[in-house]
Design a protein around this motif. Structure first.
Motif, PDB file in Angstrom:
ATOM      1  N   VAL A  16     -56.585  35.419 -63.273  1.00  0.00           N
ATOM      2  CA  VAL A  16     -56.014  34.627 -62.192  1.00  0.00           C
ATOM      3  C   VAL A  16     -56.845  34.722 -60.920  1.00  0.00           C
ATOM      4  N   LEU A  17     -57.242  35.920 -60.553  1.00  0.00           N
ATOM      5  CA  LEU A  17     -58.098  36.111 -59.386  1.00  0.00           C
ATOM      6  C   LEU A  17     -59.496  36.483 -59.861  1.00  0.00           C
ATOM      7  N   LYS A  18     -60.477  35.766 -59.347  1.00  0.00           N
ATOM      8  CA  LYS A  18     -61.860  35.967 -59.801  1.00  0.00           C
ATOM      9  C   LYS A  18     -62.773  36.143 -58.594  1.00  0.00           C
ATOM     10  N   GLY A  19     -62.896  37.372 -58.129  1.00  0.00           N
ATOM     11  CA  GLY A  19     -63.831  37.650 -57.049  1.00  0.00           C
ATOM     12  C   GLY A  19     -63.379  37.195 -55.678  1.00  0.00           C
ATOM     13  N   VAL A  20     -62.106  37.344 -55.349  1.00  0.00           N
ATOM     14  CA  VAL A  20     -61.588  36.949 -54.040  1.00  0.00           C
ATOM     15  C   VAL A  20     -62.051  37.962 -52.988  1.00  0.00           C
ATOM     16  N   SER A  21     -62.616  37.455 -51.917  1.00  0.00           N
ATOM     17  CA  SER A  21     -63.088  38.306 -50.827  1.00  0.00           C
ATOM     18  C   SER A  21     -62.789  37.644 -49.486  1.00  0.00           C
ATOM     19  N   PHE A  22     -62.330  38.424 -48.528  1.00  0.00           N
ATOM     20  CA  PHE A  22     -62.172  37.981 -47.143  1.00  0.00           C
ATOM     21  C   PHE A  22     -61.844  39.186 -46.276  1.00  0.00           C
ATOM     22  N   GLN A  23     -61.902  38.984 -44.977  1.00  0.00           N
ATOM     23  CA  GLN A  23     -61.506  40.002 -44.017  1.00  0.00           C
ATOM     24  C   GLN A  23     -60.583  39.363 -43.001  1.00  0.00           C
ATOM     25  N   ALA A  24     -59.651  40.160 -42.460  1.00  0.00           N
ATOM     26  CA  ALA A  24     -58.759  39.678 -41.416  1.00  0.00           C
ATOM     27  C   ALA A  24     -58.640  40.747 -40.340  1.00  0.00           C
ATOM     28  N   GLU A  25     -58.782  40.338 -39.112  1.00  0.00           N
ATOM     29  CA  GLU A  25     -58.651  41.241 -37.970  1.00  0.00           C
ATOM     30  C   GLU A  25     -57.179  41.377 -37.592  1.00  0.00           C
ATOM     31  N   ALA A  26     -56.851  42.419 -36.859  1.00  0.00           N
ATOM     32  CA  ALA A  26     -55.488  42.612 -36.356  1.00  0.00           C
ATOM     33  C   ALA A  26     -55.064  41.376 -35.574  1.00  0.00           C
ATOM     34  N   GLY A  27     -53.852  40.889 -35.813  1.00  0.00           N
ATOM     35  CA  GLY A  27     -53.312  39.728 -35.130  1.00  0.00           C
ATOM     36  C   GLY A  27     -53.695  38.394 -35.743  1.00  0.00           C
ATOM     37  N   GLU A  28     -54.595  38.417 -36.699  1.00  0.00           N
ATOM     38  CA  GLU A  28     -55.041  37.175 -37.340  1.00  0.00           C
ATOM     39  C   GLU A  28     -54.014  36.728 -38.380  1.00  0.00           C
ATOM     40  N   ILE A  29     -53.831  35.420 -38.493  1.00  0.00           N
ATOM     41  CA  ILE A  29     -52.918  34.839 -39.469  1.00  0.00           C
ATOM     42  C   ILE A  29     -53.748  34.134 -40.535  1.00  0.00           C
ATOM     43  N   ILE A  30     -53.484  34.461 -41.777  1.00  0.00           N
ATOM     44  CA  ILE A  30     -54.159  33.837 -42.911  1.00  0.00           C
ATOM     45  C   ILE A  30     -53.116  33.044 -43.681  1.00  0.00           C
ATOM     46  N   ASP A  31     -53.406  31.803 -43.981  1.00  0.00           N
ATOM     47  CA  ASP A  31     -52.511  30.948 -44.753  1.00  0.00           C
ATOM     48  C   ASP A  31     -53.199  30.640 -46.077  1.00  0.00           C
ATOM     49  N   LEU A  32     -52.492  30.868 -47.166  1.00  0.00           N
ATOM     50  CA  LEU A  32     -53.048  30.576 -48.490  1.00  0.00           C
ATOM     51  C   LEU A  32     -52.524  29.227 -48.955  1.00  0.00           C
ATOM     52  N   LEU A  33     -53.433  28.342 -49.264  1.00  0.00           N
ATOM     53  CA  LEU A  33     -53.075  27.017 -49.747  1.00  0.00           C
ATOM     54  C   LEU A  33     -53.714  26.806 -51.109  1.00  0.00           C
ATOM     55  N   GLY A  34     -52.996  26.132 -51.984  1.00  0.00           N
ATOM     56  CA  GLY A  34     -53.542  25.820 -53.292  1.00  0.00           C
ATOM     57  C   GLY A  34     -52.462  25.303 -54.214  1.00  0.00           C
ATOM     58  N   GLN A  35     -52.899  24.804 -55.340  1.00  0.00           N
ATOM     59  CA  GLN A  35     -51.972  24.270 -56.336  1.00  0.00           C
ATOM     60  C   GLN A  35     -51.105  25.383 -56.910  1.00  0.00           C
ATOM     61  N   ASN A  36     -50.006  24.973 -57.558  1.00  0.00           N
ATOM     62  CA  ASN A  36     -49.211  25.930 -58.314  1.00  0.00           C
ATOM     63  C   ASN A  36     -50.107  26.562 -59.364  1.00  0.00           C
ATOM     64  N   GLY A  37     -49.995  27.868 -59.505  1.00  0.00           N
ATOM     65  CA  GLY A  37     -50.793  28.570 -60.503  1.00  0.00           C
ATOM     66  C   GLY A  37     -52.193  28.938 -60.058  1.00  0.00           C
ATOM     67  N   ALA A  38     -52.519  28.670 -58.778  1.00  0.00           N
ATOM     68  CA  ALA A  38     -53.868  28.953 -58.284  1.00  0.00           C
ATOM     69  C   ALA A  38     -54.109  30.435 -58.008  1.00  0.00           C
ATOM     70  N   GLY A  39     -53.039  31.230 -57.932  1.00  0.00           N
ATOM     71  CA  GLY A  39     -53.201  32.665 -57.708  1.00  0.00           C
ATOM     72  C   GLY A  39     -52.746  33.159 -56.347  1.00  0.00           C
ATOM     73  N   LYS A  40     -52.096  32.305 -55.549  1.00  0.00           N
ATOM     74  CA  LYS A  40     -51.650  32.702 -54.209  1.00  0.00           C
ATOM     75  C   LYS A  40     -50.682  33.880 -54.277  1.00  0.00           C
ATOM     76  N   SER A  41     -49.658  33.759 -55.097  1.00  0.00           N
ATOM     77  CA  SER A  41     -48.676  34.845 -55.215  1.00  0.00           C
ATOM     78  C   SER A  41     -49.289  36.092 -55.834  1.00  0.00           C
ATOM     79  N   THR A  42     -50.197  35.911 -56.766  1.00  0.00           N
ATOM     80  CA  THR A  42     -50.874  37.066 -57.376  1.00  0.00           C
ATOM     81  C   THR A  42     -51.674  37.817 -56.331  1.00  0.00           C
ATOM     82  N   LEU A  43     -52.347  37.103 -55.435  1.00  0.00           N
ATOM     83  CA  LEU A  43     -53.089  37.761 -54.369  1.00  0.00           C
ATOM     84  C   LEU A  43     -52.130  38.524 -53.450  1.00  0.00           C
ATOM     85  N   ILE A  44     -51.029  37.892 -53.081  1.00  0.00           N
ATOM     86  CA  ILE A  44     -50.048  38.555 -52.222  1.00  0.00           C
ATOM     87  C   ILE A  44     -49.486  39.795 -52.917  1.00  0.00           C
TER      88      ILE A  44
END
Length: 162
Positions: A16-44
């Motif tokens: 489901v997740l294949k090499g996901v990488s990112f960084q977030a600073e304190a106070g930053e908001i990240i929004d995950l967008l994608g189709q159903n089954g794209a892996g958003k909930s799995t990442l969370i």
């Protein structure tokens, strides 16, 4: 800072997740967008420590996910589905969730009261959750995720039912 580096996760043979990488600073908001089954909930779920990645690294303010207990003290998580003990009151659900985060005594009491005030729960404070409306149940659930000032707040479909 949140560091997510080359995360891989699978359900059996379904990668489901294949090499996901990112960084977030304190106070930053990240929004995950994608189709159903794209892996958003799995990442969370991975960031919440519920699913262990098969590969990669997650670190929050220098604490790796592999040190689960310390890592999870700094994480608040609100799932898609309401995860409350339905026969308990809103207050007792908050106390229960606070104890999961190793909050005790005056610290637990203060955290519960603050989260209840933020989410406007005082009017329904002592009513069993199963006797409350769906929207109020969602507010109790959100308050559970806010307990203890998490450094990372993970919300999976947070506006459903509100």
């Amino acid at each position: 800072m949140l560091i997510v580096d080359n995360i891989h996760a699978a359900y059996g043979s379904n990668q489901v997740l294949k090499g996901v990488s990112f960084q977030a600073e304190a106070g930053e908001i990240i929004d995950l967008l994608g189709q159903n089954g794209a892996g958003k909930s799995t990442l969370i779920l991975t960031l919440a420590g519920i699913i262990r990645p098969s590969e990669g690294r997650v670190e929050l303010h220098g604490v790796p996910l592999s040190k689960r207990r310390d890592y999870l003290k700094s994480v608040g998580y609100v799932s898609q589905e309401i995860a409350l003990t339905m026969h308990l009151s809103g207050r007792d659900n908050l106390r229960q969730w606070g104890s999961f985060k190793q909050l005790t005594g005056k610290e637990l009491t203060a955290a519960v009261e603050e989260a209840a005030d933020i989410c406007g729960l005082r009017e329904f404070w002592d009513k069993p959750v199963n006797q409350q409306s769906g929207g109020m149940q969602r507010r109790v659930h959100l308050a559970c995720g806010l307990l203890g000032h998490p450094q990372l707040l993970l919300l999976d479909e947070p506006m459903v039912g509100l």
